[in-house]
Design a protein around this motif. Sequence first.
Motif, PDB file in Angstrom:
ATOM      1  N   ALA A 118       0.958  -1.092  -0.031  1.00  0.00           N
ATOM      2  CA  ALA A 118       0.021   0.171  -0.011  1.00  0.00           C
ATOM      3  C   ALA A 118       1.015   1.267  -0.004  1.00  0.00           C
ATOM      4  CB  ALA A 118      -0.972  -0.094   1.203  1.00  0.00           C
ATOM      5  N   GLY A 119       0.229   2.481  -0.225  1.00  0.00           N
ATOM      6  CA  GLY A 119       1.266   3.495  -0.702  1.00  0.00           C
ATOM      7  C   GLY A 119       0.506   4.963  -0.007  1.00  0.00           C
ATOM      8  N   VAL A 120       1.283   5.671   0.463  1.00  0.00           N
ATOM      9  CA  VAL A 120       0.894   7.259   1.043  1.00  0.00           C
ATOM     10  C   VAL A 120       1.727   8.118   0.275  1.00  0.00           C
ATOM     11  CG1 VAL A 120       0.515   8.270   3.093  1.00  0.00           C
ATOM     12  CG2 VAL A 120       0.178   5.968   3.247  1.00  0.00           C
ATOM     13  N   ASP A 121       1.078   9.172  -0.229  1.00  0.00           N
ATOM     14  CA  ASP A 121       1.524  10.297  -0.724  1.00  0.00           C
ATOM     15  C   ASP A 121       1.596  11.614   0.628  1.00  0.00           C
ATOM     16  OD1 ASP A 121       2.720  12.533  -1.864  1.00  0.00           O
ATOM     17  OD2 ASP A 121       0.784  12.658  -3.171  1.00  0.00           O
ATOM     18  N   MET A 122       2.596  11.891   1.207  1.00  0.00           N
ATOM     19  CA  MET A 122       2.614  12.743   2.225  1.00  0.00           C
ATOM     20  C   MET A 122       3.383  13.919   1.980  1.00  0.00           C
ATOM     21  SD  MET A 122       3.432  11.782   6.342  1.00  0.00           S
ATOM     22  CE  MET A 122       2.045  10.886   6.445  1.00  0.00           C
ATOM     23  N   ARG A 123       2.737  15.276   2.635  1.00  0.00           N
ATOM     24  CA  ARG A 123       3.198  16.369   2.448  1.00  0.00           C
ATOM     25  C   ARG A 123       3.527  17.156   4.011  1.00  0.00           C
ATOM     26  NH1 ARG A 123       5.225  21.225   1.866  1.00  0.00           N
ATOM     27  NH2 ARG A 123       4.573  22.778   0.486  1.00  0.00           N
ATOM     28  N   LEU A 124       4.607  17.801   4.112  1.00  0.00           N
ATOM     29  CA  LEU A 124       4.944  18.407   5.347  1.00  0.00           C
ATOM     30  C   LEU A 124       5.541  19.748   4.835  1.00  0.00           C
ATOM     31  CD1 LEU A 124       6.787  15.707   7.569  1.00  0.00           C
ATOM     32  CD2 LEU A 124       4.067  16.449   7.566  1.00  0.00           C
ATOM     33  N   GLU A 125       5.023  21.017   5.381  1.00  0.00           N
ATOM     34  CA  GLU A 125       5.596  22.098   5.469  1.00  0.00           C
ATOM     35  C   GLU A 125       6.752  22.331   6.321  1.00  0.00           C
ATOM     36  OE1 GLU A 125       2.415  24.697   6.708  1.00  0.00           O
ATOM     37  OE2 GLU A 125       1.524  25.181   4.563  1.00  0.00           O
ATOM     38  N   ALA A 126       7.697  23.319   5.788  1.00  0.00           N
ATOM     39  CA  ALA A 126       9.228  23.400   6.604  1.00  0.00           C
ATOM     40  C   ALA A 126       8.832  23.401   8.073  1.00  0.00           C
ATOM     41  CB  ALA A 126       9.512  24.547   6.165  1.00  0.00           C
ATOM     42  N   GLY A 127       9.471  22.508   8.725  1.00  0.00           N
ATOM     43  CA  GLY A 127       9.318  22.303  10.097  1.00  0.00           C
ATOM     44  C   GLY A 127       8.177  21.387  10.566  1.00  0.00           C
ATOM     45  N   ALA A 128       7.406  20.975   9.951  1.00  0.00           N
ATOM     46  CA  ALA A 128       6.081  20.126  10.401  1.00  0.00           C
ATOM     47  C   ALA A 128       6.572  18.815  10.538  1.00  0.00           C
ATOM     48  CB  ALA A 128       5.206  20.074   9.184  1.00  0.00           C
ATOM     49  N   LEU A 135      10.184  12.771  -2.624  1.00  0.00           N
ATOM     50  CA  LEU A 135      10.027  13.278  -4.001  1.00  0.00           C
ATOM     51  C   LEU A 135      10.468  14.730  -4.116  1.00  0.00           C
ATOM     52  CD1 LEU A 135       6.160  11.976  -4.207  1.00  0.00           C
ATOM     53  CD2 LEU A 135       8.056  11.116  -5.362  1.00  0.00           C
ATOM     54  N   SER A 136      10.368  15.398  -3.150  1.00  0.00           N
ATOM     55  CA  SER A 136      10.824  16.888  -3.239  1.00  0.00           C
ATOM     56  C   SER A 136      11.188  17.341  -1.728  1.00  0.00           C
ATOM     57  CB  SER A 136       9.602  17.670  -3.707  1.00  0.00           C
ATOM     58  OG  SER A 136       9.996  19.251  -4.057  1.00  0.00           O
ATOM     59  N   GLY A 137      12.066  18.349  -1.698  1.00  0.00           N
ATOM     60  CA  GLY A 137      12.713  18.890  -0.472  1.00  0.00           C
ATOM     61  C   GLY A 137      13.543  18.031   0.402  1.00  0.00           C
ATOM     62  N   TYR A 138      13.635  18.162   1.687  1.00  0.00           N
ATOM     63  CA  TYR A 138      14.639  17.406   2.562  1.00  0.00           C
ATOM     64  C   TYR A 138      13.742  17.194   3.770  1.00  0.00           C
ATOM     65  CZ  TYR A 138      17.943  19.044  -0.535  1.00  0.00           C
ATOM     66  OH  TYR A 138      18.910  19.161  -1.595  1.00  0.00           O
ATOM     67  N   MET A 139      14.175  15.935   4.427  1.00  0.00           N
ATOM     68  CA  MET A 139      13.406  15.185   5.571  1.00  0.00           C
ATOM     69  C   MET A 139      14.721  14.943   6.574  1.00  0.00           C
ATOM     70  SD  MET A 139       9.966  15.377   5.467  1.00  0.00           S
ATOM     71  CE  MET A 139       9.853  14.085   6.713  1.00  0.00           C
ATOM     72  N   GLN A 140      14.178  14.998   7.889  1.00  0.00           N
ATOM     73  CA  GLN A 140      15.074  14.403   8.979  1.00  0.00           C
ATOM     74  C   GLN A 140      14.318  13.565   9.486  1.00  0.00           C
ATOM     75  OE1 GLN A 140      17.031  16.739  12.762  1.00  0.00           O
ATOM     76  NE2 GLN A 140      18.084  17.251  10.954  1.00  0.00           N
ATOM     77  N   VAL A 141      14.997  12.428   9.933  1.00  0.00           N
ATOM     78  CA  VAL A 141      14.250  11.158  10.570  1.00  0.00           C
ATOM     79  C   VAL A 141      14.944  10.849  11.555  1.00  0.00           C
ATOM     80  CG1 VAL A 141      13.153  10.644   8.087  1.00  0.00           C
ATOM     81  CG2 VAL A 141      15.267   9.270   8.882  1.00  0.00           C
ATOM     82  N   THR A 142      14.221  10.090  12.520  1.00  0.00           N
ATOM     83  CA  THR A 142      14.881   9.691  13.905  1.00  0.00           C
ATOM     84  C   THR A 142      14.564   8.412  14.239  1.00  0.00           C
ATOM     85  OG1 THR A 142      13.447  10.690  15.345  1.00  0.00           O
ATOM     86  CG2 THR A 142      15.136  12.134  14.871  1.00  0.00           C
ATOM     87  N   ALA A 172      10.261  17.727   8.171  1.00  0.00           N
ATOM     88  CA  ALA A 172      10.512  18.499   7.115  1.00  0.00           C
ATOM     89  C   ALA A 172      11.593  19.644   7.560  1.00  0.00           C
ATOM     90  CB  ALA A 172       9.421  19.090   6.190  1.00  0.00           C
ATOM     91  N   THR A 173      12.840  19.721   6.828  1.00  0.00           N
ATOM     92  CA  THR A 173      13.553  20.944   7.203  1.00  0.00           C
ATOM     93  C   THR A 173      13.165  22.042   6.347  1.00  0.00           C
ATOM     94  OG1 THR A 173      15.318  20.366   5.316  1.00  0.00           O
ATOM     95  CG2 THR A 173      15.403  19.062   7.379  1.00  0.00           C
ATOM     96  N   ASN A 174      13.997  23.167   6.418  1.00  0.00           N
ATOM     97  CA  ASN A 174      13.881  24.264   5.556  1.00  0.00           C
ATOM     98  C   ASN A 174      14.928  24.555   4.949  1.00  0.00           C
ATOM     99  OD1 ASN A 174      15.686  25.135   7.197  1.00  0.00           O
ATOM    100  ND2 ASN A 174      14.823  26.792   8.375  1.00  0.00           N
ATOM    101  N   GLN A 175      15.421  23.527   4.278  1.00  0.00           N
ATOM    102  CA  GLN A 175      16.379  23.598   3.250  1.00  0.00           C
ATOM    103  C   GLN A 175      15.812  24.055   2.078  1.00  0.00           C
ATOM    104  OE1 GLN A 175      17.950  19.742   4.876  1.00  0.00           O
ATOM    105  NE2 GLN A 175      19.681  20.231   3.465  1.00  0.00           N
ATOM    106  N   THR A 176      14.379  23.911   1.511  1.00  0.00           N
ATOM    107  CA  THR A 176      13.784  24.330   0.590  1.00  0.00           C
ATOM    108  C   THR A 176      12.422  25.122   1.467  1.00  0.00           C
ATOM    109  OG1 THR A 176      12.503  22.207   0.416  1.00  0.00           O
ATOM    110  CG2 THR A 176      14.279  22.788  -0.947  1.00  0.00           C
TER     111      THR A 176
END
Length: 444
Positions: A139-149, A165-172, A203-207
């Motif tokens: 199964a799949g999910v398309d997810m969008r986070l604003e910077a910092g979200a 797909l776009s932007g930068y993410m930090q994961v822990t 989501a980071t604020n690199q974009t």
Amino acid sequence: MGRLLNSVLCALLLSSLSASAPTGSAAVTGTGVLSAAPEQETVAHASDDPNAIEWNVTTTTETDIDPQPIRGTLGAPIMAQQNIPIQLENPDLLAPPSTDAGDIPNLKWPFSMSTNRMQTGGWARQQNVNQMPIATAMAGVDMRLEAGAIRELHWHKTSEWAYVLSGYMQVTAVDTEGRNFLGTVGPGDLWYFPPGIPHSLQATNQTEDGAEFLLVFDSGDFSEDSTFLLTDWLAHTPKEALARNFGTSISAFDNIPAEQLYIFPSTPPDPSALVPEDPQGQVPNPYTYKLSEVTPTTLPGGSVRIADSSTFQISTTIAVADVTVEPGGMREMHWHPTQDEWTYYISGAARVTVFASSSTAHTYNYQGGDIGYVPASYGHYIENIGNDTLHFLEIFDTSTYQDISLNQWLALTPTSMVQAHLDLSEDALQHLNKVKQVVVAGPN
């Protein structure tokens, strides 16, 4: 005299039957073995009817073409209501090639038709067996986070695999031994968390716009609405139990949320942040993989990058081929022996014919944002029918990527065996390739 006459008559009758036997029929030989007819005398030759796509899905609009279920002399115009935009995007469903036959469950789902869960700071939309019942493996999910979200701290019963797909993410994350992890990934990169491993996504604020990413889970009935969330658990635990568990007072939990947060805004993280010091150490195999930094294998008609457990060691249940196909080219005819393929189209326009055995085949059209699904062992190809590069992901619930090439199979089979089946010309036989082509170039 009568016995002699009977013998003569029997001989004449057998001679007559032998002479009148149709060409190509099985004949009895002196050894008692049936000799088979050549293939071209056994069945008719395949039709040469043109079966190209009826209109260009990348350039047509509702005003410049009238899509109708007509192919040559077959079909007739629609007299009742029409959904023109959907017909324009699916020419091979409305006017299928004459080689299509039989019935196959739906193998296409656009994320645009998925219900969107909107939150402060982002959204998520999903596809599972409710949208495409045949897609039982993933199964799949398309997810969008604003910077910092933040997609809040949580875990699943299934594995979670992701492609940015776009932007930068930090994961822990923290594993079962108490070892921790922190990593930042960008466009074209991956992360993977095994079942039950707690993790967070931010989501980071690199974009400026934050990030969007694709999540894939190794179960078709997975639901993004049924994950184990930190805030949801604490909101449904008596505060006295929380106080005892954490060795503090009840008042320490006065401000915890009364319900789950799921996605919520926050301060953007430092992209170069370091993982907190951990007495147990850090995880031995990272949960992220910089697929974007892997040099792609260049092919005559495009390129491919593959990431499975041989390169992304922690990813033991999901493998991917990141494929590009140039205009006119195609992902060669092939199948995957034991694993279903969950395909995500990132950009471009594709035409895919899926062969399901038993004289059954259907052709589908895909654009960016569409999901395709090909059950294990179904033969298929993916053709670029647009004017731009076609980019898609082939995703499998397995540790090791596998496929079988039709071209290679025939090239490595004795020529006489191939000739007996297909009656190919000498030139066609010379074009069989003993090495997988993966992506082949167009005619020009």
